[in-house]
Design a protein around this motif. Structure first.
Motif, short mmCIF file in Angstrom:
data_model
loop_
_atom_site.label_atom_id
_atom_site.label_comp_id
_atom_site.label_asym_id
_atom_site.label_seq_id
_atom_site.Cartn_x
_atom_site.Cartn_y
_atom_site.Cartn_z
N GLN A 187 22.79 -4.36 38.88
CA GLN A 187 23.74 -5.40 38.78
C GLN A 187 25.19 -4.83 38.30
N GLN A 188 25.06 -4.18 37.26
CA GLN A 188 26.22 -3.62 36.55
C GLN A 188 27.00 -2.63 37.73
N ILE A 189 26.12 -1.72 38.42
CA ILE A 189 26.83 -0.81 39.40
C ILE A 189 27.44 -1.83 40.29
N THR A 190 27.23 -2.87 40.94
CA THR A 190 27.66 -3.57 41.79
C THR A 190 28.96 -3.99 41.40
N MET A 211 33.38 -2.60 42.32
CA MET A 211 34.29 -3.45 42.77
C MET A 211 35.87 -3.30 42.16
N ASP A 212 35.64 -2.57 41.07
CA ASP A 212 36.62 -2.45 40.19
C ASP A 212 36.80 -0.90 39.82
N SER A 213 38.01 -0.39 39.86
CA SER A 213 38.26 1.05 39.69
C SER A 213 38.70 1.31 38.15
N THR A 214 38.55 0.19 37.20
CA THR A 214 38.88 0.40 35.79
C THR A 214 38.20 1.46 34.96
N PHE A 215 36.90 1.76 35.25
CA PHE A 215 35.88 2.63 34.68
C PHE A 215 36.65 3.96 34.89
N PRO A 234 29.39 3.92 34.42
CA PRO A 234 29.03 4.60 33.47
C PRO A 234 27.27 5.11 33.59
N GLU A 235 26.80 5.91 32.86
CA GLU A 235 25.52 6.31 33.06
C GLU A 235 24.64 5.22 32.34
#
Length: 360
Positions: free
Chosen positions: A206-209, A213-217, A200-201
Motif C-alpha cells: 500500500q505504501q509503495i502505491t 504517485m509522488d516523487s518526494t522520496f 523506502p526499504e
C-alpha cells in the motif's frame, strides 16, 4: 564596441577589478564564446578583458566553467591537442605585457550580464567541482575508448565467453558484433544519479502505491545524499545542465535537465516541506523557458509534450492546496504567464491527461 548600457563608472570598475582571459595562438576564423555570447575571431584576437568576477562559461573547441576572481588573469594556449596549459614562464610574460596586450582583448559584453546571472544564480564554485568532468573540459561529443583492434584478442575473448556460456565461438561472436564502448575516464560530466527506487526499504504494497504517485522520496534522497549542506544545489545542477545543453550542445545534459525538472514537478509533498526551494525553482524555470530559442523549443523540448505535461502535474499539485499561499500564488501566476506567452492551456485535462494548445 562597448554597449551604451554600461555606464562609465561600471566600465572603470570592471577595467580595474575585472578578470582577464587570454587565449594564445587561436586561429583566425575560429568560434569563441563566453557565457551567452559568441564570435568568429579575427587575426588580432587574444582574449577577453573586464570579465565580472563570478561564474562564467568559456568555449571554443571545448567548454569549461570557471569562477573568476577579481583581477584574475587566466592564460590558455590553443592547440590541436587537448593540452592547453601554458608554462609559468609564458604566463609571467603575458602578465608583464598586459599594457601592450590590452588592445587585442575584447571587452566582456556587459549588456547580457544580467541575463547570464539569471541563468546561473545557484551555481557555486563548490558545485562546479562536483559536476565538471575530472579533465576539466566539457565536450558536445561523448569520448569513447577505442575498441580492441587485434583479431587474435577478439578470438580469444570469444572462445573464453563460449566456454563460460557453453556456446560455440561463432554464436558468441554474433552476440558480440557491436563493440562494447566505454567512455574515456575523466571526460564525463558527473551528474547526480537519480534514484531508481521510488519508495523506502521495507515499504508495504500500500505504501509503495502511495510513494509511486509522488516523487518526494526521491527528491529528499538526492538532497540528503548530495545537497545536505545547501538544498538549492539541486537548482544549481539544473542550471548547470541547462547551460551545457543550450550552449554546449551536450545531449546528456539535456537528458539530466529533463529528469531533474520532472522530479521536482512530481514531488507533491515536497511542496509543503520545501516551499522556499520551489519558490526559487519557479523563478529559475521562468528565466530558462524564455531563453530557449523558439525552433529549439518546438523541436526538442516540446517533443512528446514533455514540458507541458510535466508542468501540468506541478500546477495540479499546487491547485490541490500543497505549498504555502505565497508559493501557490507564484506558481499559478507562472502558469497564467505561460498560457499567455505560449498559448498553452493547463486548465483542461483531455483523456490522455495532457494539456492542450489554445487556438490562436
Amino acid at each position: 564596441m562597448m554597449s551604451n548600457e554600461i555606464n562609465s563608472d561600471t566600465a572603470k570598475m570592471l577595467f580595474k577589478e575585472g578578470a582577464i582571459f587570454v587565449l594564445l595562438d587561436m586561429p583566425e576564423g575560429s568560434e569563441f564564446g563566453i557565457d551567452y555570447n559568441s564570435w568568429t575571431t579575427g587575426p588580432n584576437f587574444r582574449g577577453v578583458k573586464m570579465i565580472p568576477p563570478g561564474i562564467h562559461y568559456i568555449y571554443y573547441r571545448t567548454g569549461f566553467f570557471r569562477n573568476f576572481k577579481q583581477r584574475e588573469i587566466v592564460v590558455r594556449k590553443w592547440d590541436r591537442s587537448l593540452e592547453e596549459d601554458v608554462s609559468q614562464a609564458d604566463k609571467e610574460r603575458v602578465e608583464g605585457n598586459l599594457q601592450e596586450l590590452d588592445q587585442y582583448l575584447g571587452a566582456y559584453p556587459y549588456e547580457n550580464y544580467k541575463k547570464w546571472i539569471s541563468l546561473t544564480s545557484h551555481i557555486s564554485e563548490e558545485l562546479l567541482g562536483k559536476l565538471q568532468p575530472e579533465c576539466g573540459a566539457i565536450t558536445s561529443v561523448t569520448q569513447f575508448l577505442s575498441p580492441p583492434s587485434n583479431s587474435e584478442m577478439r578470438r580469444q575473448s570469444a572462445e573464453t565467453l563460449a566456454q563460460q556460456e557453453n556456446t560455440s565461438p561463432s554464436d558468441t561472436r554474433k552476440k558480440k558484433k557491436l563493440p562494447q564502448l566505454q567512455k574515456v575516464p575523466g571526460t564525463a560530466i558527473r551528474f547526480t544519479k537519480i534514484p531508481k527506487q521510488r519508495y523506502p526499504e521495507g515499504a508495504t504494497p500500500q505504501q509503495i502505491t502511495v510513494y509511486s504517485m509522488d516523487s518526494t522520496f526521491m527528491l529528499d534522497s538526492i538532497i540528503q545524499s548530495d545537497y545536505s549542506k545547501n538544498k538549492r544545489g539541486i537548482l544549481g545542477e539544473i542550471q548547470f545542465a541547462f547551460i551545457c545543453f543550450l550552449i554546449g550542445q551536450v545531449f546528456d545534459a539535456f537528458d539530466q535537465w529533463k529528469k531533474l525538472v520532472h522530479l521536482m514537478c512530481g514531488s507533491e509533498k515536497a511542496l509543503n516541506s520545501h516551499s522556499d526551494l520551489f519558490m526559487d525553482f519557479i523563478a529559475m524555470l521562468h528565466f530558462q523557458v524564455h531563453e530557449i530559442p523558439e525552433d529549439f523549443f518546438v523541436d526538442i523540448v516540446s517533443a512528446n509534450n514533455f514540458l507541458t505535461t510535466t508542468l501540468q502535474e506541478f500546477f495540479s499539485n499546487l491547485e490541490a492546496g500543497n505549498g504555502d499561499i505565497k508559493l501557490r500564488e507564484r506558481g499559478l501566476k507562472f502558469r497564467d504567464h505561460l498560457t499567455r506567452k505560449f498559448k498553452w492551456d493547463f486548465t483542461t485535462e483531455p483523456d490522455d491527461y495532457a494539456p492542450v494548445i489554445v487556438d490562436s
